[in-house]
Write a protein that holds these residues in place. Structure first.
Motif, PDB file in Angstrom:
ATOM      1  N   VAL A  62       0.830  -1.221   0.000  1.00 54.29           N
ATOM      2  CA  VAL A  62       0.000   0.000   0.000  1.00 54.29           C
ATOM      3  C   VAL A  62       0.857   1.261   0.000  1.00 54.29           C
ATOM      4  O   VAL A  62       0.564   2.237  -0.702  1.00 54.29           O
ATOM      5  N   GLY A  63       1.952   1.250   0.773  1.00 51.29           N
ATOM      6  CA  GLY A  63       2.812   2.432   0.840  1.00 51.29           C
ATOM      7  C   GLY A  63       3.394   2.794  -0.503  1.00 51.29           C
ATOM      8  O   GLY A  63       3.440   3.978  -0.891  1.00 51.29           O
ATOM      9  N   ALA A  64       3.859   1.787  -1.261  1.00 50.93           N
ATOM     10  CA  ALA A  64       4.439   2.051  -2.586  1.00 50.93           C
ATOM     11  C   ALA A  64       3.387   2.604  -3.529  1.00 50.93           C
ATOM     12  O   ALA A  64       3.630   3.563  -4.283  1.00 50.93           O
ATOM     13  N   TYR A  65       2.165   1.980  -3.487  1.00 50.03           N
ATOM     14  CA  TYR A  65       1.105   2.484  -4.353  1.00 50.03           C
ATOM     15  C   TYR A  65       0.734   3.932  -3.989  1.00 50.03           C
ATOM     16  O   TYR A  65       0.517   4.777  -4.870  1.00 50.03           O
ATOM     17  N   ALA A  66       0.631   4.226  -2.694  1.00 51.22           N
ATOM     18  CA  ALA A  66       0.276   5.586  -2.253  1.00 51.22           C
ATOM     19  C   ALA A  66       1.326   6.596  -2.706  1.00 51.22           C
ATOM     20  O   ALA A  66       1.006   7.698  -3.169  1.00 51.22           O
ATOM     21  N   ALA A  67       2.628   6.201  -2.542  1.00 53.02           N
ATOM     22  CA  ALA A  67       3.694   7.105  -2.968  1.00 53.02           C
ATOM     23  C   ALA A  67       3.620   7.367  -4.468  1.00 53.02           C
ATOM     24  O   ALA A  67       3.811   8.506  -4.944  1.00 53.02           O
ATOM     25  N   LEU A  68       3.328   6.325  -5.249  1.00 51.40           N
ATOM     26  CA  LEU A  68       3.229   6.484  -6.699  1.00 51.40           C
ATOM     27  C   LEU A  68       2.031   7.369  -7.080  1.00 51.40           C
ATOM     28  O   LEU A  68       2.121   8.200  -7.991  1.00 51.40           O
ATOM     29  N   ILE A  69       0.919   7.174  -6.353  1.00 48.83           N
ATOM     30  CA  ILE A  69      -0.265   8.011  -6.604  1.00 48.83           C
ATOM     31  C   ILE A  69       0.050   9.486  -6.309  1.00 48.83           C
ATOM     32  O   ILE A  69      -0.318  10.396  -7.082  1.00 48.83           O
ATOM     33  N   VAL A  70       0.751   9.751  -5.192  1.00 48.48           N
ATOM     34  CA  VAL A  70       1.132  11.126  -4.842  1.00 48.48           C
ATOM     35  C   VAL A  70       2.048  11.705  -5.908  1.00 48.48           C
ATOM     36  O   VAL A  70       1.912  12.877  -6.328  1.00 48.48           O
ATOM     37  N   LEU A  71       3.019  10.878  -6.376  1.00 48.42           N
ATOM     38  CA  LEU A  71       3.948  11.348  -7.404  1.00 48.42           C
ATOM     39  C   LEU A  71       3.196  11.701  -8.691  1.00 48.42           C
ATOM     40  O   LEU A  71       3.434  12.759  -9.301  1.00 48.42           O
ATOM     41  N   LEU A  72       2.272  10.837  -9.113  1.00 49.72           N
ATOM     42  CA  LEU A  72       1.491  11.122 -10.318  1.00 49.72           C
ATOM     43  C   LEU A  72       0.630  12.377 -10.140  1.00 49.72           C
ATOM     44  O   LEU A  72       0.464  13.171 -11.068  1.00 49.72           O
ATOM     45  N   ALA A  73       0.088  12.550  -8.940  1.00 51.65           N
ATOM     46  CA  ALA A  73      -0.717  13.752  -8.672  1.00 51.65           C
ATOM     47  C   ALA A  73       0.122  15.011  -8.784  1.00 51.65           C
ATOM     48  O   ALA A  73      -0.324  16.043  -9.311  1.00 51.65           O
ATOM     49  N   LEU A  74       1.380  14.940  -8.268  1.00 55.86           N
ATOM     50  CA  LEU A  74       2.272  16.103  -8.362  1.00 55.86           C
ATOM     51  C   LEU A  74       2.624  16.412  -9.818  1.00 55.86           C
ATOM     52  O   LEU A  74       2.649  17.578 -10.227  1.00 55.86           O
ATOM     53  N   VAL A  75       2.926  15.362 -10.583  1.00 58.39           N
ATOM     54  CA  VAL A  75       3.231  15.575 -12.005  1.00 58.39           C
ATOM     55  C   VAL A  75       2.018  16.166 -12.727  1.00 58.39           C
ATOM     56  O   VAL A  75       2.134  17.110 -13.518  1.00 58.39           O
ATOM     57  N   HIS A  76       0.847  15.611 -12.420  1.00 61.88           N
ATOM     58  CA  HIS A  76      -0.392  16.100 -13.038  1.00 61.88           C
ATOM     59  C   HIS A  76      -0.639  17.562 -12.686  1.00 61.88           C
ATOM     60  O   HIS A  76      -0.948  18.404 -13.559  1.00 61.88           O
ATOM     61  N   GLY A  77      -0.491  17.897 -11.404  1.00 61.15           N
ATOM     62  CA  GLY A  77      -0.704  19.271 -10.966  1.00 61.15           C
ATOM     63  C   GLY A  77       0.294  20.232 -11.582  1.00 61.15           C
ATOM     64  O   GLY A  77      -0.057  21.351 -11.993  1.00 61.15           O
ATOM     65  N   SER A  78       1.571  19.808 -11.664  1.00 59.69           N
ATOM     66  CA  SER A  78       2.598  20.667 -12.261  1.00 59.69           C
ATOM     67  C   SER A  78       2.311  20.923 -13.739  1.00 59.69           C
ATOM     68  O   SER A  78       2.477  22.039 -14.236  1.00 59.69           O
ATOM     69  N   ALA A  79       1.876  19.866 -14.447  1.00 53.17           N
ATOM     70  CA  ALA A  79       1.567  20.026 -15.867  1.00 53.17           C
ATOM     71  C   ALA A  79       0.400  20.994 -16.068  1.00 53.17           C
ATOM     72  O   ALA A  79       0.440  21.872 -16.942  1.00 53.17           O
ATOM     73  N   ARG A  80      -0.635  20.849 -15.250  1.00 46.19           N
ATOM     74  CA  ARG A  80      -1.789  21.754 -15.372  1.00 46.19           C
ATOM     75  C   ARG A  80      -1.413  23.187 -15.024  1.00 46.19           C
ATOM     76  O   ARG A  80      -1.828  24.137 -15.699  1.00 46.19           O
ATOM     77  N   LEU A  81      -0.613  23.339 -13.952  1.00 44.59           N
ATOM     78  CA  LEU A  81      -0.195  24.686 -13.558  1.00 44.59           C
ATOM     79  C   LEU A  81       0.663  25.320 -14.650  1.00 44.59           C
ATOM     80  O   LEU A  81       0.474  26.491 -15.015  1.00 44.59           O
ATOM     81  N   GLY A  82       1.606  24.539 -15.184  1.00 43.42           N
ATOM     82  CA  GLY A  82       2.463  25.074 -16.247  1.00 43.42           C
ATOM     83  C   GLY A  82       1.679  25.459 -17.482  1.00 43.42           C
ATOM     84  O   GLY A  82       1.931  26.508 -18.099  1.00 43.42           O
TER      85      GLY A  82
END
Length: 565
Positions: free
Chosen positions: A18-38
């Motif tokens: 679960v920890g690895a999946y959660a970390a990956l989900i957070v990472l994807l969310a950050l990439v997604h947010g950065s792309a939208r912000l940019g």
């Protein structure tokens, strides 16, 4: 990732990473947010720059249109198009583009992912969407009509404000405040009605989109729940499918808002294109700007009497002028000039006189190409004025119109008009010649005194003499004085006329006037009547001839005697 997490928990809760999946989900969310912000920074920033470019281009275009364009478009309408319409285009290219592209990406990407999970469930989820397309089409048509009506009414409202602010002195003098307020109130109420109709249309669409999205979710829960019970679908896949569907909820609900922005922007673009593509078609009637593709500072052989636009120093020789069989009519009106032909020698002062409406002012407008003359009718030093770039032509002309227009700046700036610094040295000399320097000196700030809008803090005679000083300060080889003494009393007129005789020596001067005392000192007088040249000669000869000039002279003498009595 959510699907895999739930499936792993369902298979073996203790061993699930679960920890690895959660970390990956957070990472994807950050990439997604950065792309939208940019993307928002990039697109919104670009839309702001495009807005600035549009406004600059529109202003440049407005300077190239002939006078007939401004006769058919009110200032208020042009102001509305230059502000609210350009803002609507910016919204289209900014948030409108972001929302539209985001919606397309969301639907394409999410539908692909949903089909990968379960094609049949995807069909169930999309069942309500044909109704959405029909509603969107109907909504788009309504928003188009109501946005156009609201924008047109905003132009009317802006026109009312501009007219009443410009004519506030007349409104107050004739106690028209209540009528003006009622007129403005009617225009404002109509704009409110149209704006509310547009707002109601926009407001009703988003809840419908939300309802459709909610129905889709209920269908998925019902059909997907049965698939999980039957073992055809894992619980993680159903949760992921609902996540995809939830991802479509906001684009679906925002579709109305997005279409509204797009439609408003397209409507405003159409209104702007009506201006930039108007029948004004970039004629030579512009203020110092050549037609597109014809921008030129000075051709190799500009006539010798014109100044170089890069400087304000006239060449030694004043040019000759020639009007050859000139017939001209304003659009929709009878000809103002009929077969007018005469010449002005280099350095000669010629006065144009005649009854009101005889065509005197029109000759000056055609010489400066403020209205475009017919080809082969107006010449400077033997060259058709239509062949001379506007920048070169008008740099050699000093025009004093009947109505002196001043900007809301200092008197010195109104005389120099921001031209090169060397010109500021001649500001006081020009004011002396125009007979206004002494009066300016009595102002608290002198030449630094700021006049009100359109120069309303000065009297009519003072405004006219400031505009005369403006023309003299540039030392142009050609002067066009259109009733430059109309608002000046007789004593001041004689003073200014005497100053002018000394100051304009060696320049070619066209003096349009109905004050014959100013005309009688000219080298030659041209008498116009109903747009035709009826007499020509010096003052004494014309008086002896006993024609129209002699009659006008006797009438003015009688008026002066009555005034003195």
């Amino acid at each position: 990732m959510v699907k895999r997490t739930i499936d792993a928990l369902q298979a073996d809760p203790t061993a699930a990473p679960v920890g690895a999946y959660a970390a990956l989900i957070v990472l994807l969310a950050l990439v997604h947010g950065s792309a939208r912000l940019g993307s928002r920074f990039a697109i919104t920033g670009a839309s702001q720059k495009i807005e600035a470019d549009l406004r600059s281009d529109l202003y440049a275009a407005l300077q190239t249109f002939p006078p007939r364009f401004y006769g058919t478009h009110s200032t208020g309408d042009l102001m509305a198009r230059s502000t609210s319409d350009i803002t609507a285009v910016r919204s289209l290219l900014g948030f409108g583009a972001i929302s539209l592209v985001s919606t397309v990406f969301a639907f394409v990407g999410v539908l692909a992912a949903m089909l990968a999970v379960d094609p049949w469930l995807t069909l169930w989820a999309l069942a309500p969407y044909p109704a959405l397309l029909l509603l969107a089409r109907r909504f788009n048509l309504k928003v188009n009509d109501r946005a156009q009506a609201a924008q047109d009414q905003l132009s009317v409202l802006s026109e009312r404000v501009q007219e009443y602010l410009s004519g506030m002195a007349v409104v107050r003098a004739y106690t028209l405040e209540l009528r003006a307020r009622a007129d403005f109130g009617r225009a404002n109420a109509e704009y409110l009605r149209l704006s509310l109709a547009l707002a109601r249309t926009e407001a009703g669409f988003s809840p419908l989109m939300g309802l459709i999205a909610g129905i889709g979710t209920l269908v998925v829960i019902w059909a997907g729940g049965r698939a999980v019970v039957d073992g055809r679908l894992s619980l993680g896949a159903l949760v992921a499918f609902n996540g995809y569907l939830a991802y479509l909820t906001w684009p679906t609900m925002a579709l109305g808002w997005t279409l509204s922005i797009v439609r408003r922007g397209l409507t405003s673009m159409t209104r702007l294109e009506e201006i930039t593509g108007a029948d004004g078609t970039r004629s030579a009637g512009g203020a110092g700007v050549s037609e597109p593709g014809r921008i030129s500072i000075r051709p190799p052989s500009v006539c010798a009497g014109l100044t170089d636009p890069a400087t304000t120093n006239p060449v030694a020789a004043a040019p000759s002028l020639r009007f050859s069989h000139l017939t001209f009519a304003y659009e929709g009106r009878a000809p103002a000039l009929h077969d007018v032909s005469f010449e002005v020698a280099p350095g000669e002062t010629v006065a144009l006189v005649g009854p009101t409406g005889s065509g005197k002012s029109t000759l000056g407008l055609l010489l400066a190409r403020l209205w475009e003359p017919p080809a082969g009718t107006v010449f400077i030093d033997g060259r058709d004025v239509r062949e001379i770039p506007l920048a070169s032509l008008r740099a050699g002309l000093g025009v004093v119109p009947q109505e002196g227009f001043l900007f809301s700046r200092s008197i010195a700036e109104n005389i120099s008009l921001g031209r090169d610094e060397a010109l500021s040295v001649r500001v006081r000399d020009a004011a002396d010649v125009a007979g206004i320097a002494e009066e300016i000196g009595r102002f608290p700030a002198g030449f630094d005194s700021v006049v009100g809008e359109r120069g309303l803090t000065l009297s009519g005679g003072q405004r006219q003499r400031v505009t005369l000083a403006r023309a003299l300060a540039g030392a142009p080889p050609i002067l066009v004085l259109d009733d430059a003494f109309a608002s000046v009393d007789a004593a001041k007129e004689e003073e200014v006329a005497a100053n002018l005789r000394r100051a304009v020596s060696g320049r070619t001067v066209l003096l349009m006037t109905h004050r014959l005392r100013a005309a009688c000192t000219a080298d030659r007088i041209i008498v116009l009547d109903a747009g035709r040249v009826v007499e020509s000669g010096r003052h004494e000869a014309l008086v002896r001839r006993g024609g129209l000039y002699a009659r006008l002279w006797r009438i003015q003498q009688l008026e002066e005697e009555i005034a003195r009595a």
